[in-house]
Each structure stands twice: as C-alpha cells, then as structure tokens.
Design a protein around this motif. Structure first.
Motif, PDB file in Angstrom:
ATOM      1  N   PHE A   1      11.305   9.996  -4.933  1.00 31.26           N
ATOM      2  CA  PHE A   1      10.962   9.492  -3.531  1.00 31.26           C
ATOM      3  C   PHE A   1      11.830   8.187  -3.499  1.00 31.26           C
ATOM      4  N   THR A   2      12.620   8.277  -2.277  1.00 30.84           N
ATOM      5  CA  THR A   2      13.601   7.266  -2.050  1.00 30.84           C
ATOM      6  C   THR A   2      13.251   6.544  -0.640  1.00 30.84           C
ATOM      7  N   ILE A   3      12.944   5.010  -0.759  1.00 26.60           N
ATOM      8  CA  ILE A   3      12.647   4.255   0.323  1.00 26.60           C
ATOM      9  C   ILE A   3      14.003   3.480   0.734  1.00 26.60           C
TER      10      ILE A   3
ATOM     11  N   VAL B   1      18.316  -1.855   1.192  1.00 24.68           N
ATOM     12  CA  VAL B   1      17.551  -1.669  -0.054  1.00 24.68           C
ATOM     13  C   VAL B   1      17.034  -0.534  -0.514  1.00 24.68           C
ATOM     14  N   LEU B   2      17.196   0.043  -1.686  1.00 21.10           N
ATOM     15  CA  LEU B   2      16.652   1.252  -2.108  1.00 21.10           C
ATOM     16  C   LEU B   2      15.827   1.084  -3.196  1.00 21.10           C
ATOM     17  N   ILE B   3      14.617   1.822  -2.846  1.00 21.35           N
ATOM     18  CA  ILE B   3      13.773   1.834  -4.066  1.00 21.35           C
ATOM     19  C   ILE B   3      13.543   3.303  -4.184  1.00 21.35           C
ATOM     20  N   ARG B   4      13.592   3.710  -5.392  1.00 24.91           N
ATOM     21  CA  ARG B   4      13.524   5.157  -6.211  1.00 24.91           C
ATOM     22  C   ARG B   4      12.313   5.127  -6.904  1.00 24.91           C
TER      23      ARG B   4
ATOM     24  N   ARG C   1       0.646  -1.327  -0.058  1.00 30.59           N
ATOM     25  CA  ARG C   1       0.189   0.139  -0.052  1.00 30.59           C
ATOM     26  C   ARG C   1       0.950   1.222   0.026  1.00 30.59           C
ATOM     27  N   VAL C   2       1.940   1.139   0.814  1.00 28.92           N
ATOM     28  CA  VAL C   2       2.822   2.414   0.880  1.00 28.92           C
ATOM     29  C   VAL C   2       3.471   2.563  -0.536  1.00 28.92           C
ATOM     30  N   VAL C   3       4.111   1.501  -1.143  1.00 29.09           N
ATOM     31  CA  VAL C   3       4.500   1.814  -2.595  1.00 29.09           C
ATOM     32  C   VAL C   3       3.603   2.007  -3.368  1.00 29.09           C
ATOM     33  N   GLY C   4       2.515   1.519  -3.507  1.00 32.96           N
ATOM     34  CA  GLY C   4       1.378   1.944  -4.267  1.00 32.96           C
ATOM     35  C   GLY C   4       0.945   3.319  -4.266  1.00 32.96           C
ATOM     36  N   HIS C   5       0.935   3.588  -3.166  1.00 37.69           N
ATOM     37  CA  HIS C   5       0.556   5.088  -2.645  1.00 37.69           C
ATOM     38  C   HIS C   5       1.653   5.900  -3.639  1.00 37.69           C
TER      39      HIS C   5
ATOM     40  N   THR D   1      13.943   4.916   6.022  1.00 32.22           N
ATOM     41  CA  THR D   1      13.887   6.182   5.982  1.00 32.22           C
ATOM     42  C   THR D   1      13.076   6.499   4.723  1.00 32.22           C
ATOM     43  N   LEU D   2      12.643   7.667   4.659  1.00 30.08           N
ATOM     44  CA  LEU D   2      11.857   8.041   3.557  1.00 30.08           C
ATOM     45  C   LEU D   2      12.336   9.388   3.059  1.00 30.08           C
TER      46      LEU D   2
END
Length: 694
Positions: free
Chosen positions: A673-675, A611-614, A581-585, A660-661
């Motif tokens: 946005f970098t998770i 792990v980096l999600i950009r 839900r966080v990533v989808g938002h 962190t975000l």
C-alpha cells in the motif's frame, strides 16, 4: 399411365385457363392483375404442353423444359412484386430488393439459356445428364418456397387473411415440385406416378388462388421485411444453393471415380457439411452478412426498433457489470468485437471503469487534457484511423499516449450527460468493415448518451445506498454509545456496593476483577465509537514522528513492523488522529495478512513534491478482482468480525488531503500500500508559523 398423366395435366391446364379468363375480364381491376394473368396463362400453357406430350413418345422436349422455367419465373415474379420490391428509387420504404431481384433474374436466365442449349434437359429415365436438370429445378422450388414464406411471415396480422390462400396454393405447387425432384435425385429417375399426379395437384391450387384474388382489395405492397428475417432467409437460401452444388459435385465424383467413387463422394459431402457449419457459426461471417444486407438491400443501415430493443435489453439486465454491458451494447451497433470505458471521478480523472473482451486498462486520463476537452466541447465520435490520415479534421488535437497500447483501437465514443463529458469508450476494430456515415455516427452518439444516463443513474443509486448505510451505521453507533454509558454506570455502582462486602474476600476479589475487566473493555469500545465524532484539527505535522508512534503501538504483534526512513524532516498537513488511524489500520491489515515469521516493512521517502509512505508485507496477497471490486467498497469485509469500512475510510481521507492510495498485490507474494501525500513546503511552514505568532 400416359392417359392418366395426360388427363391430370389437361385438368390443370383448363383450371388455370379459367383463372386467366376471370382475371382478364371479371377481376381485371384486381391488384397485380397483369402479372397474375401472365403467371396463370403460362401455367395453363405448360400443363397443356405436358398433357399433349404425355400421349406421344417424345417426352420433355426443350419447349416443355423452357415453358416450365417460365412458369416458375412468373410465379416468383408475382411473389416478388407482391412483396413490394418494385418501389421507386426515392421510396421512403426501408426495404428495396433490387440486388436480390437481379440475382433471381440472373438465375432464371442462366438456367433457361442452358436448357435451350440442351445442357439441362430432363428425361424420364436417365443415368447421364439427369443431375444438373434436377438440381436446377430443386433450386427453383426452394426459391419459390422461400418467397412464399417471406410473403406470409412479414404481412401484418390483419392482412394475412387475404393472402394466406394464395400462399398456400403457390407454395403447394413449389413444395410438390421439390418433393418430385428430391425423389428423382435420390433414385436417379423421375417417378412416373408422382409425375402423373402433378397436374391434378396443380389444379387443386386454382380455387385457393381464386379465393385470395377475391380478397385482393386489401393486398398491400408496402411491406418492410425485418433484417432478422432477411438474415436468416439469406443464410437458408445460401445454404440450400451450397448444398445443391456440393450434392451435384459429389454425384460426379461418384460417377467418374470408379471403385473409389463412393468413398470420394461420402468424404467430399461430409467435408462440405463441416465447412458449411463452420461458416454459419463464424462470428465474422455473420457480421459480414448483416453488414452486406444492410448496405445493399436497405435504405437505412439499421432496423431502429430492433436495435433499440436489443440495446435497452442489454443495459437493463439485472446484476452487476453494467459498465461491461454498456460497452457491449454500444459496440454491437457497429459490430465491434471488444472495448473499454473510462468514467469521470471526483479526483478529476477519467478512470478505467469497464472492459469487454479485452484486458482491463490501467491508465487514467486527466479531465483537463486536450483530448478530454476536445470530446467535451465537440461531442464528436473520433475515428482513430481517420485521425492518422487527416488529423486536421479533428483540430490536430493531441491523442493520449496510452492509445498506442491498443493497435486495434478504432472509435472513441463520448458519453455525454447533461452537456458534460461523463466518460468515453474505446471500441476495437469490427468483425466486418463498416462505412462510417452520418447515420452510424448519430446512432453512436445517441447510444453513448443513453449509456451515460444508465451509468449515472447506477452511480447515483450506489452513492445513495452507501449514504444510507453510513446513516444506519451512525444511528447504530449512537444507540451503542448510549447503551454503553448505562452499562458503565451500572457496573460502577455495583463495584461501589461490592466494596461493602469485604467479609468474603475470595468472592469479592473475583467479582471485582471480572467487573473491572468488563468496565475497562466497554470504556475502550466507547472511546473507539465516540472517536468518529471528534472534530478534525488539520495542522502541519511531522510524518516521521507519526509513523514511529504508529509502529510503536503495533510493537506487541507478530511479525513486528519495521520502519525505514529515507528522507527525514518531511511534513504534511493533516489531522493527527485521523491520519494515525489510517496508517495504523493499514499496518494492522498487513500484520494480520502475514504469518508470524513473515515481515512487515514501512518506508518513508520523498518523491518530488510528495511524501511516499509504503507499507509492504509478504503475506497472502490479493487478487486483481478483489482489489477492483471489493477492497475499497464500504461494508465489504473478509474478516468475520470486520465492519468493512477501514480501507474505504483510508482512501476517502487520503483523497481529501489531495493524495492518492495505490495498491499492488499478488497472490501468495504479499501486498504493498503506497500513500502519496502533498509535501508541506518550508516556505509554507514558515508562513504558517508567522501567522500563528501574529
């Protein structure tokens, strides 16, 4: 006219002589009697000498000028003593005017000496030599009026009744002298009529002084003159002396300038006035004057009543920006021109919270760093200049590297709250040099603690407000779910009844289609609202598979998001539904902020043990103020139908996972946005698998 002038000055001489006799006999026990007798006797002698010379052709001799200077000096001395300036060196009073008294004495001595040498002679009609004498006498008149104003303004209300007539009488003598010599300076000669009336005017002041002497039992010398009054009086007196000096210089430019004299005089005086205004409105000059007055005229550096009222007023102002006001209030105590503030957060970092007249800081400081531990244990105010010269005084603690980005940094003030470091401030160099002593440091500590209490109360109020909003939101969700259940039941019943009426196919088909669409829509809404109460089940999950599913769910939108995987096989520990839900938002926000022909890219990579999600788009972008003030605040939304909790929930959950975000954005260029999540290591995965098998 000579007879009138003689009679006028003779009357004044007799009046002051009578006052002197009464002070020496009947009223000899009155307060400050000796100085008052001396001033009255000199005034009587001065008027007698003027009355005698008015009947003779030789006027304004050196003796007459000298006695008049002594008369003005005597009355000034009486006012100064009445103000309480002759206190002992060890006096507990906060006010000692020994330096100003020395300046006044020096002024009178120099003027008296110049008069004896014949430089400042005053003649009835003179085109040469008049201006210096007139300017000096105007200076004495201005000084006398300032002393009278100081005396009356700073007396307590209950003591003014005893001193007001003396102030009125002495002030009237100085005010009339100012009028007389101003007229002489304007017309380049002394007006005989005004001069002749001067004696009678002085005689009229004797009853006023006598009334105050009768009430003198309540005179008090223990007077504390406020720094504000002293500041304005010093500025006024300095301005008067400056203008008198510039006026005299302008007169000589006109006198010796020939045909260019008038032009030079006007230009010079205009430039002098502009320079004076520039100095008076200069913040650095005003800061220097305040520091100079506190250093040389007072036992203590601060008027604590006034400073604390100003400090509390600044913090108590309504509206946002409490952090900036806190930095401003503490910095004003030491004339600092700018500052920054860091506050401890739940993440264990001291994060930038406020900035005043300086660019916002972008660097956080760990709470367990040696610098923060030093502030927490010692509660010291750190002088960065002193640290550079003498680091051992601060236990050779290592200063943060980011301090080098602030070459004007001066003081680090800890903000203590219940014995714990709540935050700290970095104050920049002051406008005027200030000597740090125990008094200044103690005041900064107390002010820092007070600011910390205000800030903590503000943070607690905001947290309570958010909690109440969430409570209201959850209560609303409960009612909505209940209502939806009733609607679904009713519509289901309607559909079952409607199937009986198949004789009107067109009506039934339309009804069934409409009702079925409504049921499906409400069921979907019910599912979304009920999802918030689903219990979490954090497990080891492959982040790549989660991202591919999130991207696939957004495949019907434009622009379509594209996934790029740099490192495969990465695993994190989280609840699948909440993280999805966080990533989808965040992906949905990127799509909505981007034009149809734009791009939305999702990248997955490994960085060390994280792990980096950009999630990157080239859409509208956001301003720094919006990111800092509104993006992660609950119930703040720019969408007409938005509830404003998506970004807040995303940040909260990522921080719960230990990550962190981060957000970077630029108007018109897009956002990223970098998770950052902790990587679940292989050995931990194996251990988890063995435990499950066991």
């Amino acid at each position: 006219m000579t007879t009138i002038a003689s009679f006028s000055y003779a009357t004044a001489a007799l009046a002051f002589l009578l006052l002197s006799v009464l002070l020496s006999t009947t009223w000899r026990g009155r307060a400050h009697g000796r100085v008052l007798v001396l001033a009255s006797a000199i005034t009587a002698g001065s008027n007698a000498l003027l009355a005698w010379e008015a009947l003779h052709p030789i006027q304004w001799s050196v003796a007459t000028d000298s006695v008049e200077i002594l008369r003005n000096g005597a009355w000034s001395a009486f006012l100064i003593i009445l103000l309480g300036h002759f206190e002992d060196k060890d006096s507990k009073l906060p006010f000692r005017l020994r330096p100003s008294l020395a300046l006044i004495i020096a002024f009178y001595v120099l003027f008296f000496g110049a008069t004896l040498l014949g430089y400042f002679r005053l003649e009835l009609v003179s085109e040469s030599g008049l201006m210096p004498g007139v300017a000096g006498r105007m200076g004495m008149a201005v000084l006398g009026m300032l002393l009278v104003e100081q005396l009356y303004r700073n007396k307590p209300e209950q003591e003014r009744w005893a001193i007001k007539f003396a102030c009125l009488g002495i002030g009237a003598m100085f005010a009339y002298d100012f009028y007389l010599y101003s007229d002489a300076m304007l017309f380049h000669k002394v007006n005989a009529d005004i001069w002749a009336a001067r004696g009678a005017v002085n005689a009229l002041t004797v009853p006023l002084i006598a009334v105050s002497v009768v009430r003198s039992a309540s005179w008090s010398a223990e007077l504390a003159v406020s720094r504000r009054v002293m500041f304005h009086s010093a500025a006024l007196f300095g301005s008067a002396i400056y203008l008198l000096t510039m006026g005299s210089a302008g007169y000589y430019l006109r006198y010796f300038g020939g045909s260019w004299g008038s032009v030079m005089q006007v230009t010079f005086l205009f430039g002098a006035v502009i320079l004076l205004l520039g100095i008076l409105f200069s913040g650095s000059f005003r800061a220097w004057l305040r520091v100079f007055i506190s250093k040389h005229f007072y036992s203590y550096n601060y008027d604590y009543r006034e400073e604390w009222l100003r400090f509390t007023s600044t913090l108590s102002k309504p509206g946002p920006g409490l952090g900036d006001r806190a930095v401003q209030a503490v910095g004003a105590l030491v004339e600092s021109s700018a500052g920054l503030m860091w506050i401890r957060r739940e993440s264990g970092l001291f994060e930038p919270a406020a900035n005043w007249q300086v660019a916002p800081a972008m660097v956080s400081e760990p709470a367990d760093s040696p610098f923060c531990q030093f502030l927490d244990s010692k509660e010291w105010v750190v002088d960065l200049q002193e640290y550079e010269e003498w680091p051992s005084k601060y236990d050779d603690v290592a200063m943060p590297a980011w301090l080098q980005a602030y070459p004007r940094g001066w003081l680090v003030v800890p903000l203590m709250m219940q014995g714990r470091l709540f935050g700290f401030m970095l104050l920049m160099q002051p406008r005027s040099a200030i000597k740090l002593n125990w008094e200044v440091i103690d005041l900064l500590k107390i002010a820092g603690n007070q600011a910390a209490s205000y800030l903590a109360q503000y943070e607690a109020a905001n947290a309570l407000m958010v909690a109440r909003q969430f409570e209201s939101f959850n209560r609303m969700s409960t009612f909505v779910v209940h209502d939806l259940k009733n609607l679904v039941s009713q519509l289901s019943l309607l559909m079952s009844n409607a199937e009986r009426h198949k004789h009107n196919p067109e009506f039934q088909n339309d009804m069934i289609e409409t009702v079925n669409f409504s049921v499906q829509k409400m069921k979907l809404l019910l599912q979304k609202l009920s999802r918030t109460v689903t219990p979490e089940n954090p497990v080891a999950l492959p982040i790549e598979r989660l991202l591919r599913q999130a991207v696939a769910m957004k495949g019907g939108f434009e622009p379509q998001p594209a996934l790029t995987v740099a490192d495969a096989g990465l695993t994190v520990r989280a609840d699948w539904e909440r993280l999805e839900r966080v990533v989808g938002h965040l992906i949905q926000n990127a799509i909505e902020a981007t034009a149809r022909d734009g791009r939305v890219e999702i990248g997955l990579a490994r960085r060390g043990e994280s792990v980096l999600i950009r999630i990157t788009d080239n859409g509208e972008g956001m301003s720094e103020d919006f990111i800092r003030e509104r993006l992660f605040k609950p119930f703040e939304s720019t969408k007409s139908a938005g509830m404003g909790i998506g970004a807040f929930e995303s940040q909260e959950y990522i921080e719960e996972l230990g990550g962190t975000l981060e957000v970077t954005s630029e108007r018109g260029r897009g956002s990223t946005f970098t998770i950052i999540l902790p990587l679940l290591k292989q050995e931990r995965q194996d251990a988890h698998t063995l435990n499950q098998a066991a």
